[in-house]
Each structure stands twice: as structure tokens, then as C-alpha cells.
Design a protein around this motif. Structure first.
Motif, PDB file in Angstrom:
ATOM      1  N   LEU A  12      52.592  55.382  10.461  1.00  0.00           N
ATOM      2  CA  LEU A  12      51.651  56.243  11.162  1.00  0.00           C
ATOM      3  C   LEU A  12      51.374  55.708  12.564  1.00  0.00           C
ATOM      4  O   LEU A  12      51.375  56.464  13.540  1.00  0.00           O
ATOM      5  N   SER A  52      45.933  68.702  12.472  1.00  0.00           N
ATOM      6  CA  SER A  52      46.512  67.668  11.602  1.00  0.00           C
ATOM      7  C   SER A  52      45.829  66.321  11.811  1.00  0.00           C
ATOM      8  O   SER A  52      45.516  65.620  10.841  1.00  0.00           O
ATOM      9  N   LEU A  56      43.669  64.058   9.190  1.00  0.00           N
ATOM     10  CA  LEU A  56      43.940  62.642   8.920  1.00  0.00           C
ATOM     11  C   LEU A  56      42.700  61.786   9.164  1.00  0.00           C
ATOM     12  O   LEU A  56      42.453  60.823   8.425  1.00  0.00           O
ATOM     13  N   THR A  60      41.029  59.503   6.268  1.00  0.00           N
ATOM     14  CA  THR A  60      40.856  58.059   6.402  1.00  0.00           C
ATOM     15  C   THR A  60      39.393  57.659   6.494  1.00  0.00           C
ATOM     16  O   THR A  60      39.060  56.492   6.299  1.00  0.00           O
ATOM     17  N   LEU A  90      42.318  57.255  15.127  1.00  0.00           N
ATOM     18  CA  LEU A  90      43.130  57.063  13.923  1.00  0.00           C
ATOM     19  C   LEU A  90      43.828  55.702  13.952  1.00  0.00           C
ATOM     20  O   LEU A  90      43.890  54.999  12.931  1.00  0.00           O
ATOM     21  N   CYS A  94      43.500  52.678  11.206  1.00  0.00           N
ATOM     22  CA  CYS A  94      44.674  52.084  10.559  1.00  0.00           C
ATOM     23  C   CYS A  94      44.709  50.579  10.785  1.00  0.00           C
ATOM     24  O   CYS A  94      45.007  49.815   9.865  1.00  0.00           O
ATOM     25  N   VAL A 115      49.241  60.078   2.075  1.00  0.00           N
ATOM     26  CA  VAL A 115      48.708  60.910   3.157  1.00  0.00           C
ATOM     27  C   VAL A 115      49.139  60.342   4.507  1.00  0.00           C
ATOM     28  O   VAL A 115      49.559  61.076   5.400  1.00  0.00           O
ATOM     29  N   ALA A 116      49.068  59.013   4.663  1.00  0.00           N
ATOM     30  CA  ALA A 116      49.483  58.372   5.923  1.00  0.00           C
ATOM     31  C   ALA A 116      50.969  58.591   6.183  1.00  0.00           C
ATOM     32  O   ALA A 116      51.381  58.849   7.322  1.00  0.00           O
ATOM     33  N   GLY A 119      51.458  62.111   7.290  1.00  0.00           N
ATOM     34  CA  GLY A 119      50.983  62.218   8.666  1.00  0.00           C
ATOM     35  C   GLY A 119      51.973  61.627   9.650  1.00  0.00           C
ATOM     36  O   GLY A 119      52.220  62.198  10.718  1.00  0.00           O
TER      37      GLY A 119
END
Length: 192
Positions: A12, A52, A56, A60, A90, A94, A115-116, A119
Motif C-alpha cells: 500500500l 477509495s 481505506l 484503517t 493513510l 500504515c 483490505v490493504a 487498496g
């Protein structure tokens, strides 16, 4: 997906970095240009990308993705600036490694790494779409594209076509990983 990839947060992060460079190519005069996504111009693609990234961020942060949103004033006013801001947020999440392990997406529960990974795939490929719409050829870096190609086989199946992805295009084993990845997702990286 059988087992979410352990390196999903890194994928990601790499996707966001690649796409941020593509966003630097966007100019207001280009927003009406077509993209490799059939029926979408650059403005529609940026709108989709903003949705999107917002999803995300929800995943998260809150551990769930809310129902589709109506209108996004920030993204409409400044689509690229909003994308950059959301990408930075984001990336920070992360890097911190915080957040839920399981995410609710509609009525399904998914591992946050799944999900990551999804993405990362979407952001990287749309980063390529943005560059192409702006008239630039920005191949996906080969090792990164090869890793995404492996993930894409776990994430995209026939049920995703033609709703989320176009039918795959023919490819050759001798093609670069980025060309094969894009062909798998219905994009012709070799077209002029």
C-alpha cells in the motif's frame, strides 16, 4: 483470498508513492481527457480514487467501511489536493502499524491486510491510469508489479468482471510484470 499477504502495508505504501508522482502530472485542462477505464474521464477517475482512499481511511481507522457517500465537497473542489492529503494520512497510519486487524466491509469481515492489499492494487493501477490520461508513460516498477500480479490473482476473479474490472487482455509470459498485471486487469500497457 486464502491468506492475506504479510507485506500488504508495504504494498500500500509503495502504491501510494507511485501514484503520488502520477498525480503531479494532472492539470485542470486534462480533467476531461479519457482514461484507460472505459467511459471515465480523468475527473471521474479522481473522484473514484478519492472515494477509495476515504474508504481505506475508514477501514484503517474505524475498522469498517461505511455505506457509499453522497458528494464529497473537498474532492470536488480540489481532487488532486484531497487525494494527496488522504494519501499522507493513510501513509501515516500504515507507518504507525496501528489500526484494527479485522475490517467490516458491508456484511463481510475481512483481514485488514486483505483490505490493504486490495487498496494497493487499486491505487497503483489507477496511478498508471492517471499517468496515461495525462499523456505520460509511467510503467509500474517491475518487482512491485510482479508482487501486485501475485496479489491480483487472489483478489480478482470472474465475479469482478465486468463490474469492477474489464475482461483480461491476452498477454505473454515474456512481457514485463507491469504489462501482464495491466493486461490481467483489462488494460493495454503497450497501446500508444
Amino acid at each position: 483470498m486464502t491468506e492475506p499477504p504479510a507485506d500488504a502495508p508495504e504494498l500500500l505504501e509503495r502504491a501510494l508513492a507511485y501514484t503520488t508522482v502520477s498525480l503531479g502530472l494532472v492539470r485542470p485542462a486534462l480533467l476531461s481527457r479519457p482514461t484507460p477505464c472505459a467511459g471515465w474521464d480523468l475527473r471521474a477517475l479522481l473522484r473514484h480514487m478519492n472515494d477509495s482512499l476515504l474508504a481505506l481511511l475508514e477501514a484503517t481507522g474505524a475498522g469498517r467501511v461505511a455505506a457509499p457517500r453522497a458528494g464529497d465537497a473537498a474532492a470536488e473542489a480540489d481532487p488532486v489536493g484531497t487525494l494527496r492529503h488522504r494519501a499522507c494520512r493513510l501513509l501515516a497510519r500504515c507507518a504507525a502499524g496501528a489500526g484494527p486487524d479485522i475490517v467490516a466491509v458491508g456484511d463481510r469481515w475481512l483481514a485488514a491486510r486483505a483490505v490493504a492489499a486490495a487498496g494497493a492494487l487499486e491505487i497503483a493501477v489507477h496511478g498508471w491510469d492517471v499517468a496515461r490520461a495525462c499523456g505520460a508513460d509511467r510503467p509500474l516498477p517491475p518487482p512491485f508489479a510482479l508482487r501486485l500480479l501475485g496479489v491480483s490473482n487472489l483478489l480478482v476473479d470472474d465475479a469482478d468482471r465486468p463490474v469492477r474490472f474489464a475482461p483480461p487482455l491476452p498477454g505473454h509470459d515474456a512481457d514485463e510484470a507491469g504489462v501482464r498485471l495491466l493486461a490481467f486487469l483489462g488494460r493495454d500497457a503497450l497501446a500508444a
